[in-house]
Design an enzyme around this catalytic site. Sequence first.
Site, PDB file in Angstrom:
ATOM      1  CG  ASP A  96      -0.351  -0.078   2.584  1.00  0.00           C
ATOM      2  OD1 ASP A  96       1.133  -0.270   2.521  1.00  0.00           O
ATOM      3  OD2 ASP A  96      -0.761  -0.064   3.621  1.00  0.00           O
ATOM      4  CG  HIS A  97       3.189   2.596   3.065  1.00  0.00           C
ATOM      5  ND1 HIS A  97       2.373   1.593   3.586  1.00  0.00           N
ATOM      6  CD2 HIS A  97       3.520   3.517   4.222  1.00  0.00           C
ATOM      7  CE1 HIS A  97       2.143   1.872   4.999  1.00  0.00           C
ATOM      8  NE2 HIS A  97       2.916   3.083   5.272  1.00  0.00           N
ATOM      9  CG  ASP A 161       2.186   1.708   9.488  1.00  0.00           C
ATOM     10  OD1 ASP A 161       2.498   1.941   8.159  1.00  0.00           O
ATOM     11  OD2 ASP A 161       1.444   2.110  10.126  1.00  0.00           O
ATOM     12  NE  ARG A 449       2.734   9.487  12.108  1.00  0.00           N
ATOM     13  CZ  ARG A 449       2.977   8.501  12.230  1.00  0.00           C
ATOM     14  NH1 ARG A 449       3.672   7.924  11.009  1.00  0.00           N
ATOM     15  NH2 ARG A 449       3.143   7.817  13.370  1.00  0.00           N
ATOM     16  CB  SER A 644       7.325   6.060  10.922  1.00  0.00           C
ATOM     17  OG  SER A 644       7.755   4.845  10.516  1.00  0.00           O
ATOM     18  NE  ARG A 646       9.446   6.123   8.159  1.00  0.00           N
ATOM     19  CZ  ARG A 646       8.768   7.404   7.972  1.00  0.00           C
ATOM     20  NH1 ARG A 646       9.817   8.136   7.522  1.00  0.00           N
ATOM     21  NH2 ARG A 646       7.522   7.529   7.404  1.00  0.00           N
TER      22      ARG A 646
HETATM   23  C1  MIC Z   1       3.763   6.446   8.388  1.00  0.00           C
HETATM   24  O1  MIC Z   1       2.526   6.766   8.387  1.00  0.00           O
HETATM   25  O2  MIC Z   1       4.806   7.420   8.663  1.00  0.00           O
HETATM   26  C2  MIC Z   1       3.873   5.203   7.978  1.00  0.00           C
HETATM   27  C3  MIC Z   1       4.868   5.337   6.480  1.00  0.00           C
HETATM   28  O3  MIC Z   1       2.998   4.266   7.489  1.00  0.00           O
HETATM   29  C4  MIC Z   1       4.905   4.538   8.959  1.00  0.00           C
HETATM   30  C5  MIC Z   1       5.495   3.325   8.529  1.00  0.00           C
HETATM   31  C6  MIC Z   1       6.934   3.311   7.598  1.00  0.00           C
HETATM   32  O4  MIC Z   1       7.444   4.477   7.787  1.00  0.00           O
HETATM   33  O5  MIC Z   1       6.965   2.562   6.634  1.00  0.00           O
HETATM   34  C7  MIC Z   1       4.459   4.342  10.243  1.00  0.00           C
HETATM   35  O6  MIC Z   1       3.740   4.864  10.596  1.00  0.00           O
HETATM   36  O7  MIC Z   1       4.806   3.401  10.962  1.00  0.00           O
HETATM   37 FE1  SF4 Z   2      -0.445   4.867   5.041  1.00  0.00          FE
HETATM   38 FE2  SF4 Z   2       1.013   5.589   7.376  1.00  0.00          FE
HETATM   39 FE3  SF4 Z   2      -0.604   7.064   5.882  1.00  0.00          FE
HETATM   40 FE4  SF4 Z   2      -1.788   5.287   7.255  1.00  0.00          FE
HETATM   41  S1  SF4 Z   2      -0.761   6.873   8.347  1.00  0.00           S
HETATM   42  S2  SF4 Z   2      -2.218   5.833   5.209  1.00  0.00           S
HETATM   43  S3  SF4 Z   2      -0.518   3.579   7.025  1.00  0.00           S
HETATM   44  S4  SF4 Z   2       1.207   6.237   5.365  1.00  0.00           S
END
Ligand code: MIC
Ligand code: SF4
Length: 755
Positions: A96-97, A161, A449, A644, A646
């Site tokens: 999905d990302h 995540d 975010r 995140s 990550r």
């Molecule tokens: C996000 O919302 O920042 C992400 C991308 O979903 C991350 C995960 C990632 O960095 O792959 C998260 O929230 O953990």
């Molecule tokens: Fe995807 Fe993270 Fe955004 Fe949710 S907050 S839609 S998991 S990138």
Amino acid sequence: MKVFDLDMIQRVYERYPSRIAAARKVVGRPLTLSEKILYAHLWEGEASSAFERGKSYVDFAPDRVAMQDATAQMALLQFMQAGKKRVAVPSTVHADHLIQAKVGASKDLQESLNQNNEVFNFLSSISNKYGIGFWKPGAGIIHQVVLENYAFPGGMMIGTDSHTVNAGGLGMVAIGVGGADAVDVMAGMAWELKFPKLIGVKLTGKLNGWTSAKDVILKVADILTVKGGTGAIVEYFGEGALSLSCTGKGTICNMGAEIGATTSTFGYDDSMRRYLNATGREEVVKAADAIAEHLTGDAEVYAEPEKYFDQLIEINLSELEPHVNGPFTPDRGTPVSKMRAEATANGWPMQVEWGLIGSCTNSSYEDLARAASIVKQAVAQGITPKAEFGINPGSEQVRYTADRDGILADFEKMGTKVFTNACGPCIGQWAREGADKQEKNTIVHSFNRNFSKRADGNPNTHAFVTSPEMVAALAIAGDLGFNPLTDTLTNDKGEQVKLVPPVGDELPTRGFAVEDNGYQAPAEDGSHVEVAVAADSQRLQLLENFPAWDGQNILGARLLIKAKGKCTTDHISMAGPWLRYRGHLDNISNNMLIGAENAFNGEANKVKNQLTGEYGEVPAVQRAYKAAGIPSIVVGDHNYGEGSSREHAAMEPRHLGVRAVLVKSFARIHETNLKKQGMLGLTFANEADYDKIHEDDTFDFIDLQDFAPEKPLTLRINHSNGQSEQILVNHTYNASQIEWFKAGSALNLIKMMEA
Ligand code: MIC
Ligand code: SF4
């Protein structure tokens, strides 16, 4: 359709009564829902002693694991090394990302498939090999797909995540972790967590008018701030909680990641029954109903919550105003009635250029339906929208159903771009036209975010977080200060018209429908499946062991960077264009800390190379230290690593030879990620010591050889004028975590045990 893993759910429920009985005995008082779920998932089985909140490290046995494409690569590259045949608990991967949002779903998806073919093939085949369910690109956003298919009341899951917490909307304790944690659980080992503190949120009254579930969490974020939930589970209860839809509860839990909460949850109720039934899980309802008393907090707790929670917040939904949070941080809350004044006072651009609806937190059927009701009114009343619109449905099932029910057509009438069922703009996968001009501008979105540069890479984009229906209203008005409760808009006849409050079905009255949900089941026996990683690949790289600790104190370490202010995982390891390197540690390390502000010059990605005295980019300077065999440290401010899950944010410094990260405070997931990867994650015993760190200092960890739980370490700071001073630095490593440090990483330790 068959319910996924029903047998596992039934097994969990079978043991619930005896486990709760044991927990009652050791705890000796009525139990919150959070405690029930935690105690029902102890690695040891039935509880033999009570745990101290915020203190005890506890081993848990989560029921399942979820991973998304951008984090699964690293998680599974590590899992490959653990030497297992199959995952020990039901696990899934969701693509999905990595999918761009540019012109609209079909073209964008095809383009992403072309670009990420190698990675998607890797994820699909490695999932197939190890017994992991794979949700193909376009199937939907991980957390919506999990809510629709896998989440169950009273269950416990972890996911790579931070928004894994979304499943709290269905009464789970669902926690975001780094990939190394997922590896533990998939390898059949215990998963460790410090027993959380508990924050109770009592909801009274009922939502009405323009207010929605999103406003509950926007308000909570405003109260608790981005670090107020650290180390705690937020448990929602009260008549107001019962009145919320299940996906609305999901929204609230989802964005709980933004206050640093370990997770958030709600007791099992009718809204969850309705949702489970609507998504084909009548059997789960049946099983849950049989033990319903255990799937919510005890009545005594909710009657006198102040006795049972570490902190209590009360919110009256009847009085709650719609909120718009931002810019640049999700906890800066402004009620809609105050926005014009606030924006004027701060010089925020008033003109809204884009409205984006979607992301894992607000892409349910109800969200789209309510937002569409606003759009429909605008069309009917002859109002031309002033801003552009984009939506990302949460899953193919939501998209298909919304399409069938005419919801998407309502959006399309306004020229809305319907992007792929994926994260898209929420993670910087937005090819926004003109973003490179870096103009100051405002966008509104329903994501969670809004850190600088996150959506379109432009540091001057002021992004505001609000509910989908408010996004619709603000984008139609094209005006950040617009208050739909009181203000009017001018239509094509020059008349003043008002928008009436949004309406929308919680669940589709004709039921959900989908043709191809995008699921790929794994092979029964995957031993024959080959997982290939090309040696010259730019996207994937097999991992090498990090070196074990040599048993010596670290002396003469250089300061790589002293970061000032907000330093989220987006600052440490940016997403957007860098997502493509999530499976290649060396390549992605070239983004290490490039977004962090250097405390000495206020600039990003410009630090002093102590070997040459010249300024260079952070990754390049660190590579120079590594080449010279010189250790280094990173210094940071409060809530370092916020955002995140990550683990790249921890693996990159590890890979490039940084030895310690010393900050005022950490976000939970990032601190654990550092520990797992064999780094030293430390905090100033005295926050003011942050000011003692100068640009040319060197550092000696003079008693690292005595590294032990509960014992601070001593750091000698040698200033360039010849003087030195000693400070104390704290850590939260327990005995087994110190073993990870000694072995070089937690994974090294697993491998040693397997050997
Ligand atoms: C996000 O919302 O920042 C992400 C991308 O979903 C991350 C995960 C990632 O960095 O792959 C998260 O929230 O953990
Ligand atoms: Fe995807 Fe993270 Fe955004 Fe949710 S907050 S839609 S998991 S990138």
